[in-house]
Design an enzyme around this catalytic site. Structure first.
Site, PDB file in Angstrom:
ATOM      1  N   PHE A  92     -15.615   3.746   7.277  1.00 15.08           N
ATOM      2  CA  PHE A  92     -13.739   3.600   6.632  1.00 15.08           C
ATOM      3  C   PHE A  92     -14.207   4.110   4.943  1.00 15.08           C
ATOM      4  O   PHE A  92     -12.811   3.763   4.824  1.00 15.08           O
ATOM      5  CB  PHE A  92     -13.019   2.895   6.788  1.00 15.08           C
ATOM      6  CG  PHE A  92     -12.975   1.490   6.874  1.00 15.08           C
ATOM      7  CD1 PHE A  92     -12.509   1.054   5.244  1.00 15.08           C
ATOM      8  CD2 PHE A  92     -14.120   0.526   7.923  1.00 15.08           C
ATOM      9  CE1 PHE A  92     -12.402  -0.345   5.729  1.00 15.08           C
ATOM     10  CE2 PHE A  92     -14.292  -0.707   7.761  1.00 15.08           C
ATOM     11  CZ  PHE A  92     -13.493  -1.698   6.232  1.00 15.08           C
TER      12      PHE A  92
ATOM     13  N   GLU B  73      -9.820 -10.116  -7.762  1.00 17.27           N
ATOM     14  CA  GLU B  73      -8.881  -8.519  -7.906  1.00 17.27           C
ATOM     15  C   GLU B  73      -7.116  -8.848  -8.629  1.00 17.27           C
ATOM     16  O   GLU B  73      -7.288  -8.274  -9.004  1.00 17.27           O
ATOM     17  CB  GLU B  73      -8.452  -8.590  -6.011  1.00 17.27           C
ATOM     18  CG  GLU B  73      -9.865  -8.991  -5.032  1.00 17.27           C
ATOM     19  CD  GLU B  73      -8.928  -7.989  -3.856  1.00 17.27           C
ATOM     20  OE1 GLU B  73      -7.523  -9.173  -3.711  1.00 17.27           O
ATOM     21  OE2 GLU B  73      -9.574  -8.152  -2.791  1.00 17.27           O
TER      22      GLU B  73
ATOM     23  N   HIS C 187      -2.331  -5.260   1.544  1.00 18.65           N
ATOM     24  CA  HIS C 187      -3.344  -5.515   0.742  1.00 18.65           C
ATOM     25  C   HIS C 187      -3.369  -7.623   0.666  1.00 18.65           C
ATOM     26  O   HIS C 187      -2.074  -7.776   0.057  1.00 18.65           O
ATOM     27  CB  HIS C 187      -4.409  -5.127  -0.035  1.00 18.65           C
ATOM     28  CG  HIS C 187      -5.230  -6.256  -0.784  1.00 18.65           C
ATOM     29  ND1 HIS C 187      -6.723  -6.101   0.175  1.00 18.65           N
ATOM     30  CD2 HIS C 187      -5.694  -7.217  -1.368  1.00 18.65           C
ATOM     31  CE1 HIS C 187      -7.579  -6.417  -0.450  1.00 18.65           C
ATOM     32  NE2 HIS C 187      -6.608  -7.189  -1.432  1.00 18.65           N
TER      33      HIS C 187
ATOM     34  N   THR D 261      -5.502  -7.108  10.597  1.00 22.10           N
ATOM     35  CA  THR D 261      -6.381  -5.646  10.090  1.00 22.10           C
ATOM     36  C   THR D 261      -4.842  -4.483  10.653  1.00 22.10           C
ATOM     37  O   THR D 261      -4.501  -3.764  10.091  1.00 22.10           O
ATOM     38  CB  THR D 261      -7.473  -5.412   9.590  1.00 22.10           C
ATOM     39  OG1 THR D 261      -8.136  -7.400   8.701  1.00 22.10           O
ATOM     40  CG2 THR D 261      -7.449  -4.888   8.890  1.00 22.10           C
TER      41      THR D 261
ATOM     42  N   TYR E  62     -12.238  -1.974  -4.186  1.00 23.92           N
ATOM     43  CA  TYR E  62     -13.430  -1.994  -2.496  1.00 23.92           C
ATOM     44  C   TYR E  62     -14.081  -1.647  -2.451  1.00 23.92           C
ATOM     45  O   TYR E  62     -15.130  -1.646  -1.260  1.00 23.92           O
ATOM     46  CB  TYR E  62     -12.599  -1.181  -0.850  1.00 23.92           C
ATOM     47  CG  TYR E  62     -10.861  -1.626  -1.049  1.00 23.92           C
ATOM     48  CD1 TYR E  62     -10.573  -2.784  -0.108  1.00 23.92           C
ATOM     49  CD2 TYR E  62      -9.940  -0.350  -1.526  1.00 23.92           C
ATOM     50  CE1 TYR E  62      -9.601  -3.080   0.007  1.00 23.92           C
ATOM     51  CE2 TYR E  62      -8.654  -1.107  -0.773  1.00 23.92           C
ATOM     52  CZ  TYR E  62      -8.500  -2.204   0.220  1.00 23.92           C
ATOM     53  OH  TYR E  62      -6.663  -2.000   0.617  1.00 23.92           O
TER      54      TYR E  62
ATOM     55  N   LYS F  14       1.041  -1.069  -0.280  1.00 19.17           N
ATOM     56  CA  LYS F  14      -0.272   0.214  -0.455  1.00 19.17           C
ATOM     57  C   LYS F  14       0.787   1.185  -0.600  1.00 19.17           C
ATOM     58  O   LYS F  14       2.024   1.998   0.571  1.00 19.17           O
ATOM     59  CB  LYS F  14      -0.997  -0.100   1.000  1.00 19.17           C
ATOM     60  CG  LYS F  14      -1.783  -1.176   1.009  1.00 19.17           C
ATOM     61  CD  LYS F  14      -3.039  -0.718   2.839  1.00 19.17           C
ATOM     62  CE  LYS F  14      -3.869  -2.427   2.803  1.00 19.17           C
ATOM     63  NZ  LYS F  14      -5.118  -1.812   3.596  1.00 19.17           N
TER      64      LYS F  14
ATOM     65  N   ARG G 233       2.353  -6.393   8.994  1.00 19.29           N
ATOM     66  CA  ARG G 233       2.010  -5.481   9.514  1.00 19.29           C
ATOM     67  C   ARG G 233       1.715  -5.098  10.511  1.00 19.29           C
ATOM     68  O   ARG G 233       1.750  -3.978  11.129  1.00 19.29           O
ATOM     69  CB  ARG G 233      -0.385  -5.664   9.642  1.00 19.29           C
ATOM     70  CG  ARG G 233      -0.639  -5.894   7.863  1.00 19.29           C
ATOM     71  CD  ARG G 233      -1.923  -6.861   7.657  1.00 19.29           C
ATOM     72  NE  ARG G 233      -2.720  -5.837   7.126  1.00 19.29           N
ATOM     73  CZ  ARG G 233      -4.056  -6.620   6.317  1.00 19.29           C
ATOM     74  NH1 ARG G 233      -4.415  -7.400   6.736  1.00 19.29           N
ATOM     75  NH2 ARG G 233      -4.339  -5.834   5.735  1.00 19.29           N
TER      76      ARG G 233
HETATM   77  O1  CDP Z   1      -7.595  -6.053   4.483  1.00 21.51           O
HETATM   78  P1  CDP Z   1      -7.849  -6.684   5.528  1.00 21.51           P
HETATM   79  O2  CDP Z   1      -8.993  -7.693   4.470  1.00 21.51           O
HETATM   80  O3  CDP Z   1      -7.006  -7.468   6.676  1.00 21.51           O
HETATM   81  O4  CDP Z   1      -9.089  -6.428   6.302  1.00 21.51           O
HETATM   82  P2  CDP Z   1     -10.789  -5.843   5.184  1.00 21.51           P
HETATM   83  O5  CDP Z   1     -11.341  -5.923   6.714  1.00 21.51           O
HETATM   84  O6  CDP Z   1     -10.957  -5.948   4.175  1.00 21.51           O
HETATM   85  O7  CDP Z   1     -10.365  -3.940   5.122  1.00 21.51           O
HETATM   86  C1  CDP Z   1     -10.091  -3.717   4.051  1.00 21.51           C
HETATM   87  C2  CDP Z   1      -9.222  -2.506   4.817  1.00 21.51           C
HETATM   88  O8  CDP Z   1      -9.907  -1.060   5.106  1.00 21.51           O
HETATM   89  C3  CDP Z   1      -7.932  -2.367   5.429  1.00 21.51           C
HETATM   90  O9  CDP Z   1      -7.075  -3.267   4.836  1.00 21.51           O
HETATM   91  C4  CDP Z   1      -7.172  -1.523   6.319  1.00 21.51           C
HETATM   92  O10 CDP Z   1      -6.373  -0.824   5.312  1.00 21.51           O
HETATM   93  C5  CDP Z   1      -9.066  -0.937   5.966  1.00 21.51           C
HETATM   94  N1  CDP Z   1     -10.192  -0.561   7.402  1.00 21.51           N
HETATM   95  C6  CDP Z   1      -9.954   0.574   7.919  1.00 21.51           C
HETATM   96  O11 CDP Z   1      -9.580   1.657   7.253  1.00 21.51           O
HETATM   97  N2  CDP Z   1     -10.359   0.436   9.048  1.00 21.51           N
HETATM   98  C7  CDP Z   1     -11.007  -0.875   9.714  1.00 21.51           C
HETATM   99  N3  CDP Z   1     -12.057  -0.273  10.941  1.00 21.51           N
HETATM  100  C8  CDP Z   1     -11.165  -2.243   9.054  1.00 21.51           C
HETATM  101  C9  CDP Z   1     -10.448  -1.747   7.202  1.00 21.51           C
HETATM  102 MG    MG Z   2     -10.338  -7.561   3.080  1.00 17.51          MG
END
Ligand code: CDP
Ligand code: MG
Length: 142
Positions: free
Chosen positions: A57, A126, A115, A91, A49, A9, A102
């Site tokens: 968010f 994707e 990601h 995450t 996304y 990212k 991370r």
């Molecule tokens: O990336 P991952 O699959 O672990 O998490 P996600 O739930 O699919 O969320 C996508 C992305 O959104 C995350 O990697 C974070 O960059 C962002 N995010 C955020 O800013 N705030 C949250 N509460 C959850 C996710």
């Molecule tokens: Mg995700």
């Protein structure tokens, strides 16, 4: 063999962590099948996304993802989807296991360095979002 879509990212690119993260990817046994530096527009980030459109968010996340260059990668390994998510960690970097990407490179739940696709159907979507079949070595010429 399985493939997954990884993104380094914009936070990690601006912090010059691309090389360190690639070293972890290759050190863990993934083959890089395709890789490109991209600068996403806001609209492209929103398309990528789209599944999160209703989340609080979404606006902040897509602004962040279009704030600077990112590196998109097609990674290949047995069990690549699960294995890459394990290497990334949770995450929220504050909850990610010590030694995960991370934990070591992320600075907030949004700015979490990488990601990874979360299932076979999302990986297919994707990978197709960034790479044509030929770029993934699926044409008969290779
Ligand atoms: O990336 P991952 O699959 O672990 O998490 P996600 O739930 O699919 O969320 C996508 C992305 O959104 C995350 O990697 C974070 O960059 C962002 N995010 C955020 O800013 N705030 C949250 N509460 C959850 C996710
Ligand atoms: Mg995700």
């Amino acid at each position: 063999m399985e493939r997954t879509l990884a993104i380094i990212k914009p936070d990690a690119v601006v912090a010059r962590q691309v090389g360190a993260i690639l070293q972890r990817i290759e050190g863990a046994g993934f083959t890089v099948r395709a890789m490109r530096l991209v600068r996403l527009s806001q609209v492209e980030a929103e398309g990528f996304y789209a599944v999160h459109r209703e989340r609080p968010f979404f606006g902040s996340l897509t602004a962040f993802m279009s704030s600077g260059p990112a590196v998109v990668l097609a990674l290949e390994a047995p069990d690549a989807i699960r294995k890459w998510r394990a290497l990334m960690g949770a995450t929220d970097p504050g909850k990610a296991d010590v030694g995960t990407i991370r934990c070591d490179f992320g600075t907030s739940i949004e700015h979490n360095a990488t990601h990874g696709s979360d299932a076979q159907d999302t990986a297919a979507f994707e990978l197709g979002y960034f790479f044509a079949g030929g770029e993934l070595g699926e044409d008969a010429e290779r």
